[in-house]
Design an enzyme around this catalytic site. Sequence first.
Site, PDB file in Angstrom:
ATOM      1  N   ASN A 164      -2.085  19.016  -1.823  1.00  0.00           N
ATOM      2  CA  ASN A 164      -2.958  18.634  -1.040  1.00  0.00           C
ATOM      3  C   ASN A 164      -2.376  18.494   0.462  1.00  0.00           C
ATOM      4  O   ASN A 164      -3.229  19.121   1.427  1.00  0.00           O
ATOM      5  CB  ASN A 164      -3.104  17.122  -1.435  1.00  0.00           C
TER       6      ASN A 164
ATOM      7  N   THR B  32      -4.253  13.759   5.291  1.00  0.00           N
ATOM      8  CA  THR B  32      -2.649  13.684   5.510  1.00  0.00           C
ATOM      9  C   THR B  32      -2.465  14.986   6.228  1.00  0.00           C
ATOM     10  O   THR B  32      -1.749  14.897   7.374  1.00  0.00           O
ATOM     11  CB  THR B  32      -1.944  13.767   4.247  1.00  0.00           C
TER      12      THR B  32
ATOM     13  N   SER C 285      -6.795   5.884   3.923  1.00  0.00           N
ATOM     14  CA  SER C 285      -6.546   5.119   2.687  1.00  0.00           C
ATOM     15  C   SER C 285      -7.197   3.686   3.241  1.00  0.00           C
ATOM     16  O   SER C 285      -7.681   2.776   2.365  1.00  0.00           O
ATOM     17  CB  SER C 285      -5.397   4.948   2.021  1.00  0.00           C
TER      18      SER C 285
ATOM     19  N   GLY D  72      -2.443   8.571  -4.062  1.00  0.00           N
ATOM     20  CA  GLY D  72      -1.897   9.501  -4.900  1.00  0.00           C
ATOM     21  C   GLY D  72      -0.488   9.892  -4.048  1.00  0.00           C
ATOM     22  O   GLY D  72      -0.357   9.216  -2.746  1.00  0.00           O
ATOM     23  N   ASP D  73       0.084  10.829  -4.728  1.00  0.00           N
ATOM     24  CA  ASP D  73       1.201  11.341  -4.022  1.00  0.00           C
ATOM     25  C   ASP D  73       1.655  12.571  -4.698  1.00  0.00           C
ATOM     26  O   ASP D  73       0.609  13.157  -5.364  1.00  0.00           O
ATOM     27  CB  ASP D  73       2.487  10.362  -3.988  1.00  0.00           C
TER      28      ASP D  73
ATOM     29  N   LYS E   3       5.338   1.523  -3.247  1.00  0.00           N
ATOM     30  CA  LYS E   3       5.227   2.951  -3.872  1.00  0.00           C
ATOM     31  C   LYS E   3       5.708   2.962  -5.307  1.00  0.00           C
ATOM     32  O   LYS E   3       6.314   1.963  -5.634  1.00  0.00           O
ATOM     33  CB  LYS E   3       6.406   3.863  -3.262  1.00  0.00           C
TER      34      LYS E   3
ATOM     35  N   LYS F  90       5.566   3.315   8.273  1.00  0.00           N
ATOM     36  CA  LYS F  90       4.455   4.281   8.561  1.00  0.00           C
ATOM     37  C   LYS F  90       3.205   3.452   8.616  1.00  0.00           C
ATOM     38  O   LYS F  90       2.307   3.773   9.471  1.00  0.00           O
ATOM     39  CB  LYS F  90       4.323   5.179   7.167  1.00  0.00           C
TER      40      LYS F  90
ATOM     41  N   GLN G 238       7.231   3.760   3.948  1.00  0.00           N
ATOM     42  CA  GLN G 238       5.776   3.406   3.995  1.00  0.00           C
ATOM     43  C   GLN G 238       5.654   2.092   4.573  1.00  0.00           C
ATOM     44  O   GLN G 238       4.509   1.919   5.438  1.00  0.00           O
ATOM     45  CB  GLN G 238       5.388   3.031   2.442  1.00  0.00           C
TER      46      GLN G 238
ATOM     47  N   LYS H   5       0.892  -1.265  -0.007  1.00  0.00           N
ATOM     48  CA  LYS H   5       0.010  -0.179  -0.097  1.00  0.00           C
ATOM     49  C   LYS H   5       0.891   1.108  -0.203  1.00  0.00           C
ATOM     50  O   LYS H   5       1.610   1.348   0.646  1.00  0.00           O
ATOM     51  CB  LYS H   5      -0.878  -0.226   1.250  1.00  0.00           C
TER      52      LYS H   5
HETATM   53  P1  NDP Z   1       0.976  17.617  -4.377  1.00  0.00           P
HETATM   54  O1  NDP Z   1       1.543  17.305  -5.696  1.00  0.00           O
HETATM   55  O2  NDP Z   1      -0.448  18.017  -4.063  1.00  0.00           O
HETATM   56  O3  NDP Z   1       1.952  19.224  -3.969  1.00  0.00           O
HETATM   57  C1  NDP Z   1       3.144  19.002  -3.946  1.00  0.00           C
HETATM   58  C2  NDP Z   1       3.875  20.515  -3.383  1.00  0.00           C
HETATM   59  O4  NDP Z   1       4.989  20.454  -3.195  1.00  0.00           O
HETATM   60  C3  NDP Z   1       3.736  21.527  -4.574  1.00  0.00           C
HETATM   61  O5  NDP Z   1       3.342  22.804  -4.037  1.00  0.00           O
HETATM   62  C4  NDP Z   1       4.892  21.301  -5.602  1.00  0.00           C
HETATM   63  O6  NDP Z   1       5.188  22.490  -6.232  1.00  0.00           O
HETATM   64  C5  NDP Z   1       5.926  21.186  -4.079  1.00  0.00           C
HETATM   65  N1  NDP Z   1       6.921  20.582  -4.606  1.00  0.00           N
HETATM   66  C6  NDP Z   1       7.111  19.368  -5.287  1.00  0.00           C
HETATM   67  N2  NDP Z   1       8.339  18.828  -5.492  1.00  0.00           N
HETATM   68  C7  NDP Z   1       9.165  19.952  -5.156  1.00  0.00           C
HETATM   69  C8  NDP Z   1      10.349  20.484  -5.255  1.00  0.00           C
HETATM   70  N3  NDP Z   1      11.174  19.545  -5.726  1.00  0.00           N
HETATM   71  N4  NDP Z   1      10.717  21.534  -4.866  1.00  0.00           N
HETATM   72  C9  NDP Z   1      10.016  22.615  -4.401  1.00  0.00           C
HETATM   73  N5  NDP Z   1       8.669  22.271  -4.230  1.00  0.00           N
HETATM   74  C10 NDP Z   1       8.210  21.066  -4.723  1.00  0.00           C
HETATM   75  O7  NDP Z   1       1.467  16.480  -3.439  1.00  0.00           O
HETATM   76  P2  NDP Z   1       1.196  16.087  -1.988  1.00  0.00           P
HETATM   77  O8  NDP Z   1       0.895  17.497  -0.959  1.00  0.00           O
HETATM   78  O9  NDP Z   1       0.270  15.091  -1.917  1.00  0.00           O
HETATM   79  O10 NDP Z   1       2.364  15.625  -1.334  1.00  0.00           O
HETATM   80  C11 NDP Z   1       3.488  16.702  -0.649  1.00  0.00           C
HETATM   81  C12 NDP Z   1       4.314  15.727   0.091  1.00  0.00           C
HETATM   82  O11 NDP Z   1       3.558  14.902   1.076  1.00  0.00           O
HETATM   83  C13 NDP Z   1       5.180  14.542  -0.324  1.00  0.00           C
HETATM   84  O12 NDP Z   1       6.420  14.463   0.150  1.00  0.00           O
HETATM   85  C14 NDP Z   1       4.384  13.257  -0.444  1.00  0.00           C
HETATM   86  O13 NDP Z   1       4.982  12.374  -0.468  1.00  0.00           O
HETATM   87  C15 NDP Z   1       3.829  13.571   1.075  1.00  0.00           C
HETATM   88  N6  NDP Z   1       2.871  12.835   1.398  1.00  0.00           N
HETATM   89  C16 NDP Z   1       1.443  13.011   0.894  1.00  0.00           C
HETATM   90  C17 NDP Z   1       0.467  12.289   1.156  1.00  0.00           C
HETATM   91  C18 NDP Z   1      -0.906  12.355   0.379  1.00  0.00           C
HETATM   92  O14 NDP Z   1      -1.898  11.727   0.995  1.00  0.00           O
HETATM   93  N7  NDP Z   1      -1.014  13.061  -0.575  1.00  0.00           N
HETATM   94  C19 NDP Z   1       0.415  11.239   2.242  1.00  0.00           C
HETATM   95  C20 NDP Z   1       1.734  11.286   3.106  1.00  0.00           C
HETATM   96  C21 NDP Z   1       2.836  12.062   2.509  1.00  0.00           C
HETATM   97  P3  NDP Z   1       5.402  22.654  -7.837  1.00  0.00           P
HETATM   98  O15 NDP Z   1       3.861  22.491  -8.248  1.00  0.00           O
HETATM   99  O16 NDP Z   1       6.059  23.931  -8.016  1.00  0.00           O
HETATM  100  O17 NDP Z   1       6.121  21.307  -8.028  1.00  0.00           O
HETATM  101  O1  2IT Z   2       3.306   8.694   1.432  1.00  0.00           O
HETATM  102  C1  2IT Z   2       2.086   8.314   1.570  1.00  0.00           C
HETATM  103  O2  2IT Z   2       1.653   7.778   2.819  1.00  0.00           O
HETATM  104  C2  2IT Z   2       1.093   8.766   0.693  1.00  0.00           C
HETATM  105  N1  2IT Z   2       1.373   9.179  -0.462  1.00  0.00           N
HETATM  106  C3  2IT Z   2      -0.272   7.949   0.923  1.00  0.00           C
HETATM  107  C4  2IT Z   2      -0.174   6.685   0.712  1.00  0.00           C
HETATM  108  C5  2IT Z   2      -1.624   5.945   0.377  1.00  0.00           C
HETATM  109  O3  2IT Z   2      -1.783   4.735   0.181  1.00  0.00           O
HETATM  110  O4  2IT Z   2      -2.788   6.714   0.963  1.00  0.00           O
END
Ligand code: NDP
Ligand code: 2IT
Length: 455
Positions: free
Chosen positions: A249, A218, A387, A174-175, A135, A123, A120, A99
């Site tokens: 997100n 998250t 999830s 998603g991620d 992943k 976690k 993961q 997952k």
């Molecule tokens: P999104 O794609 O929704 O948003 C990502 C954000 O981070 C954007 O603002 C993006 O800017 C910025 N970003 C990405 N890469 C870079 C970079 N190299 N340098 C600067 N800014 C960057 O992703 P999420 O919000 O879903 O994910 C954010 C973090 O949270 C990640 O580390 C992800 O692994 C983690 N995460 C997400 C979960 C989820 O449920 N979505 C769960 C657990 C962890 P830009 O648009 O300019 O690239």
């Molecule tokens: O990093 C993470 O925990 C996620 N991107 C969410 C994974 C999930 O299966 O909901």
Amino acid sequence: MSKIVSSDKVNDYLERYMEGVDKRNPGQPEFTQAVREVASTVFPYIADKPKYHENQILERMAEPERAISFRVPWTDDKGNVRTNRGYRIQFNSSIGPYKGGIRFHPSVNESILKFLGYEQTFKNSLTGLPLGGGKGGANFNPKGKSDNEVMRFCQSFITELYRHIGEDTDVPAGDIGVGGREIGYMFGQYKRITNRFVGVLTGKGLEFGGSKMRTEATGYGAIFFLRNMLDQHKNTIEGKRVLVSGSGNVATHACEKVLQLGGSPLTMSDSGGFVHCPDGFSQEQIDWVKELKTVRRGRISEAADEFNNITFHEGRPWGVEADCAVPSATQNEINGDEAKTLIKNGIKAVAEAANMPCEQAAVDAFVDADVLFGPAKAVNAGGVGVSGLEMSQNSARIAWSEDDLRKLLENMMNDIHNSCVEFGNTSDGPVDYLAGANIAGFVKVADAMLSYGHV
Ligand code: NDP
Ligand code: 2IT
């Protein structure tokens, strides 16, 4: 091995172990960084527990059960044939089906996805749910692509991936770069190819089996964890000025929960720079950013053109004076120098909402300065936790209410916080959340692996 093992000896074991990990994974710095972070806290814990050494648990844990890489051909709007590389790292299925999310970003490679799949695993163990670790993703850049291009890419990606996943085998979500739009396209193609309507992906739309609260989980969960860390140390989130990075997100929902709990979210960012609102973003401004990023797909700098109490700056937000930091963008976005600046400016707590946003030097600086440090695998576990609840609802063909899910998420974050305190309590100084999360996550997976024999 004797009962009491000196810390020098533990360090020797750790360095020998890491030599092997480095040698087996050349050119994978993010992956070896993640393994070192876990091993440096787990080795002292298992020093007097020979069963884990004799059964090579940490060695086996650092090897994915399976790593799949595949070609993703698609056609852009001009009719050009394009080719990307897709991956799914099925890391560890000891306590449940693989997952974990799917990331679409040009930087995606095997090192990044192995670090994410490894993290993961621990976690998911912390959530208390039966979820293994995995992943996936592709080096595809969704920026500047039309909806139709993204759709064709997602369809091509799933046309290969579908044979490797399943509701009881591997359940992606998603991620970075993968949100509701992409999950919809991927679920639609999976259903079409297999003729089965099952919970094979999470983060789905509410119309087709998605769970309430998954979008928020998250970011909200991260702030519940930050609040719990502050409460545990006789402090409170009310009135705190909080630096958030990212504007996707996780970041937007983290800002929203900070505001709801009486704090002030001061910053958001993207890869072009950061915006600063000294008054703290209002709900209207956060909603505006959500729309900017999920519908118009614009740049965060536009917020400074729209609102006169917001300014745009190049670089990252860590020079702004605040009480708490919640990095929510990507890996290695706070380095050692930035950590020192945050400490000098009086930061009290850091909660990693992104995965591995702090470089090792930053983590060390926070811990040395007694700053409360919440590691990603605990802080951001609410996303995968909900999830897991989406999978349960899909299996049972039911949908729980928003109220029930909000309570389940909050309780889950409380339980994770308690597990960290149980394994990370120190006689002097703040709770060692890093050790607590790593050890609590490790024990369940390790003991399941012991039960299975050498598989
Ligand atoms: P999104 O794609 O929704 O948003 C990502 C954000 O981070 C954007 O603002 C993006 O800017 C910025 N970003 C990405 N890469 C870079 C970079 N190299 N340098 C600067 N800014 C960057 O992703 P999420 O919000 O879903 O994910 C954010 C973090 O949270 C990640 O580390 C992800 O692994 C983690 N995460 C997400 C979960 C989820 O449920 N979505 C769960 C657990 C962890 P830009 O648009 O300019 O690239
Ligand atoms: O990093 C993470 O925990 C996620 N991107 C969410 C994974 C999930 O299966 O909901």
